[in-house]
Enzyme design. Structure first.
Site, PDB file in Angstrom:
ATOM      1  N   HIS A  14     -46.740 -54.062 -36.828  1.00 41.88           N
ATOM      2  CA  HIS A  14     -46.700 -54.704 -35.902  1.00 41.88           C
ATOM      3  C   HIS A  14     -48.369 -55.299 -35.619  1.00 41.88           C
ATOM      4  O   HIS A  14     -48.647 -54.909 -35.820  1.00 41.88           O
ATOM      5  CB  HIS A  14     -46.117 -54.205 -34.808  1.00 41.88           C
ATOM      6  CG  HIS A  14     -46.234 -53.816 -34.441  1.00 41.88           C
ATOM      7  ND1 HIS A  14     -46.751 -52.239 -34.476  1.00 41.88           N
ATOM      8  CD2 HIS A  14     -47.379 -53.784 -32.793  1.00 41.88           C
ATOM      9  CE1 HIS A  14     -47.376 -51.420 -33.457  1.00 41.88           C
ATOM     10  NE2 HIS A  14     -46.791 -52.222 -32.145  1.00 41.88           N
ATOM     11  N   ASP A  36     -54.299 -53.045 -31.606  1.00 42.95           N
ATOM     12  CA  ASP A  36     -54.975 -51.653 -32.033  1.00 42.95           C
ATOM     13  C   ASP A  36     -53.689 -50.905 -33.632  1.00 42.95           C
ATOM     14  O   ASP A  36     -53.871 -49.667 -33.680  1.00 42.95           O
ATOM     15  CB  ASP A  36     -54.224 -50.454 -30.946  1.00 42.95           C
ATOM     16  CG  ASP A  36     -52.362 -50.722 -30.469  1.00 42.95           C
ATOM     17  OD1 ASP A  36     -51.538 -51.328 -30.579  1.00 42.95           O
ATOM     18  OD2 ASP A  36     -51.901 -49.613 -30.566  1.00 42.95           O
ATOM     19  N   HIS A  37     -53.035 -52.254 -34.066  1.00 41.83           N
ATOM     20  CA  HIS A  37     -52.794 -52.164 -35.295  1.00 41.83           C
ATOM     21  C   HIS A  37     -53.167 -52.723 -36.313  1.00 41.83           C
ATOM     22  O   HIS A  37     -52.813 -52.769 -37.185  1.00 41.83           O
ATOM     23  CB  HIS A  37     -51.081 -51.736 -35.618  1.00 41.83           C
ATOM     24  CG  HIS A  37     -50.037 -50.822 -34.570  1.00 41.83           C
ATOM     25  ND1 HIS A  37     -49.721 -49.781 -35.048  1.00 41.83           N
ATOM     26  CD2 HIS A  37     -50.461 -50.774 -33.192  1.00 41.83           C
ATOM     27  CE1 HIS A  37     -49.515 -48.598 -33.838  1.00 41.83           C
ATOM     28  NE2 HIS A  37     -49.627 -49.201 -32.926  1.00 41.83           N
ATOM     29  N   HIS A  40     -39.224 -53.172 -29.421  1.00 37.35           N
ATOM     30  CA  HIS A  40     -40.572 -53.485 -29.135  1.00 37.35           C
ATOM     31  C   HIS A  40     -40.954 -54.746 -28.744  1.00 37.35           C
ATOM     32  O   HIS A  40     -40.112 -54.880 -28.380  1.00 37.35           O
ATOM     33  CB  HIS A  40     -42.176 -52.502 -30.296  1.00 37.35           C
ATOM     34  CG  HIS A  40     -42.821 -52.649 -29.003  1.00 37.35           C
ATOM     35  ND1 HIS A  40     -43.029 -51.037 -28.541  1.00 37.35           N
ATOM     36  CD2 HIS A  40     -44.235 -52.836 -29.829  1.00 37.35           C
ATOM     37  CE1 HIS A  40     -44.550 -51.539 -27.648  1.00 37.35           C
ATOM     38  NE2 HIS A  40     -45.207 -52.109 -28.951  1.00 37.35           N
ATOM     39  N   HIS A  86     -49.449 -41.488 -32.479  1.00 37.50           N
ATOM     40  CA  HIS A  86     -50.355 -42.559 -31.496  1.00 37.50           C
ATOM     41  C   HIS A  86     -49.811 -41.694 -30.237  1.00 37.50           C
ATOM     42  O   HIS A  86     -49.181 -43.033 -29.060  1.00 37.50           O
ATOM     43  CB  HIS A  86     -48.789 -43.535 -31.896  1.00 37.50           C
ATOM     44  CG  HIS A  86     -49.138 -44.948 -31.354  1.00 37.50           C
ATOM     45  ND1 HIS A  86     -48.678 -45.275 -29.579  1.00 37.50           N
ATOM     46  CD2 HIS A  86     -49.498 -46.255 -31.478  1.00 37.50           C
ATOM     47  CE1 HIS A  86     -48.848 -46.338 -29.555  1.00 37.50           C
ATOM     48  NE2 HIS A  86     -49.657 -46.968 -30.702  1.00 37.50           N
TER      49      HIS A  86
END
Lengths: 339, 339
Positions: B62, B66-67, B140, B270
């Site tokens: 996604h 932070d990804h 999410h 995570h």
């Protein structure tokens, strides 16, 4: 004034050096400014006493990735700390569109405003309370700038001898004069501060340059600066081998300009990772030796985490080094739970 | 199959954990794949034996920063290594526009092609030679996916007893059959491979999920998986305190689904940085304890640099830990030159 080196490698990170980022602040001040923000700059900041909460402004010299890919992450992390103070960002025009594109795609909403300062408005904008900042265009494959930071206010000392000779008794009047304010005596006489203040010392000035293959463009800036921070990606020999395509400076090119300008402190940075490899026979001593052949002032080769202080007399000295005792694992939580 | 954890913190980096990135590869293979690519992932890769040169494909779960904020830098660094092999990138639709926007603003030209694989075409595309990859939609704040990696080819063993009984002498014919090819005997007789191969073992399957507040969405995937890698950002108690807004899972939520699905290995990752702070009384043991209360299988809490191997029998074990002897400074060049 303090200069904190957070990244001193060019192009790619090495195990000991990150890509470009340099912090500048008035000694003892809480707020600070950042010049360039490579990927991993926030990770570097984590290992210093600097905080994204007190970062007042970010200046991007040019839009190559090794100078700006850390910006979205730093902005996001400052947001996660619930920062509310505005953040000023100064840089080449396409920067704003890029950051806004990233913010939209990643649904990044910041709890603080970004104040975009276009480069052409920098001269008329007070971005920092303690420095005036000036941009000088450089020569690189992409639009690139140097930022000059000049102290905005310089304290002045009282001319004690002249005060004593005038017969004005020390006390509240002296304190007023020292603050630069005219003093009114009990009898109504006005004593002008200007008459009893010594001429101010010269405001300190630090120039932090982006990538550039024509250091002469900074000759005039350097002539009135205390410190010039400039890339020296490689030596002349490697520059000849690589060719002029990448548009970087050799140590000799920068050192000659610094010598001609008479700048007392020259900090070289943005070193090619080839100098940090083992076994290819190249070391940063090659860079240092070449620069020293042209430059007689105080020469420094920047290292990640080094903090240099420029004192009021214009002397630059290393006041803090990389935290050798802080390994990457010190805060490691316990290992995976035993079954 | 190997799973390399390169980042296991959520939202922001800590001193010991970076944000999300997980590598997966067939044991012994040169090429590998990456799931998520937080800022600083290329710095993590620098400290492993993985190389951006042999990275075949990147899967983004996604588009939260932070990804994915490490993607432009990793692509650029692979380019600086003069990579020429194509790189496949799979992720939510807005990813391509964002990366192209960054490449344009920063004038990033790569010497290798990017093969964009839209999620809706993933099922029909062979992105990796050794795994089939399947995406499952999660829940999410932003479009989010899990990627399931299933071995594409499973070796089969010869039924030695049946071969012996058939009277076929061992030699070239046996070798042909073992490769799955029918054997032609000197007299012209064709021996069908299928008749002498034992049924294949089940193909191993690893599911690596993005951020998700509804682990039940992965119930069916997990039921046929050997390993489920899922976020467990915090415990139930903290989730109650934070509220459902961030749309993350608690350890208990994930553990219940894993237990119901019967997945033999559950890897949690995570983690909220609050578990890594010192002095707030929270530790990752809280996460482990809560998960263990719901899940009876093999529970692992991921740590940066840990490498887990899933063997042919479906057993997951830690085969490599963070390189404790590699400090951040080991390649430091000599300090600034003495004057």
């Amino acid at each position: 004034m303090e200069i904190h080196f957070l990244g001193t490698s060019s192009g790619v990170p090495t195990r000991s050096r990150n890509m470009s980022a340099t912090a500048i602040r008035t000694q003892g001040a809480r707020h600070w400014a950042l010049v360039d923000c490579a990927e991993g700059t926030q990770h570097r900041i984590l290992r210093t006493r600097l905080s994204p909460m007190s970062l007042r402004a970010i200046f991007i010299t040019h839009l190559h990735g090794d100078h700006c890919y850390g910006l979205p992450g730093l902005l996001a992390s400052a947001g996660m700390l619930n920062r509310t103070e505005p953040m000023a960002i100064v840089g080449p025009a396409p920067l704003r569109g890029m950051i806004e594109c990233i913010m939209e795609a990643t649904q990044l909403e910041l709890p603080y405003p970004i104040e975009w300062v276009p480069l052409e408005r920098l001269a008329q904008t007070q971005v920092l309370p303690d420095f005036t900042v000036h941009a000088t265009a450089l020569s690189h494959r992409i639009e690139s700038y140097a930022y000059s930071f000049t102290e905005a206010a310089v304290e002045r000392k009282l001319d004690i001898g002249k005060l004593r000779a005038s017969g004005l008794p020390s006390g509240p009047a002296w304190r007023e004069l020292q603050q630069g304010r005219d003093a009114v005596l009990p009898d109504g006489t006005v004593v002008l501060a200007e008459s009893f203040l010594l001429p101010p010392r010269r405001a300190r000035k630090v120039v932090i340059a982006g990538d550039n293959d024509t250091p002469e463009l900074l000759g005039a800036e350097a002539a009135t600066a205390d410190v010039l921070v400039h890339e020296a990606t490689y030596t002349e020999a490697i520059l000849q081998k690589v060719g002029p395509g990448p548009q970087h400076s050799s140590a000799a090119m920068v050192a000659r300009v610094a010598q001609d300008a008479g700048v007392p402190n020259l900090v070289l940075t943005h070193f090619s990772p080839r100098y940090l490899d083992r076994g290819n026979g190249l070391t940063l001593d090659d860079i240092a030796r070449e620069a020293r052949g042209q430059y007689e002032g105080n020469l420094v080769l920047a290292r990640d985490f080094d903090v240099h202080q420029l004192d009021r007399e214009g002397k630059l000295r290393l006041i803090q080094s990389r935290p050798a005792t802080i390994g990457p694992w010190q805060n490691d939580p316990p290992s995976s739970p035993a079954p």
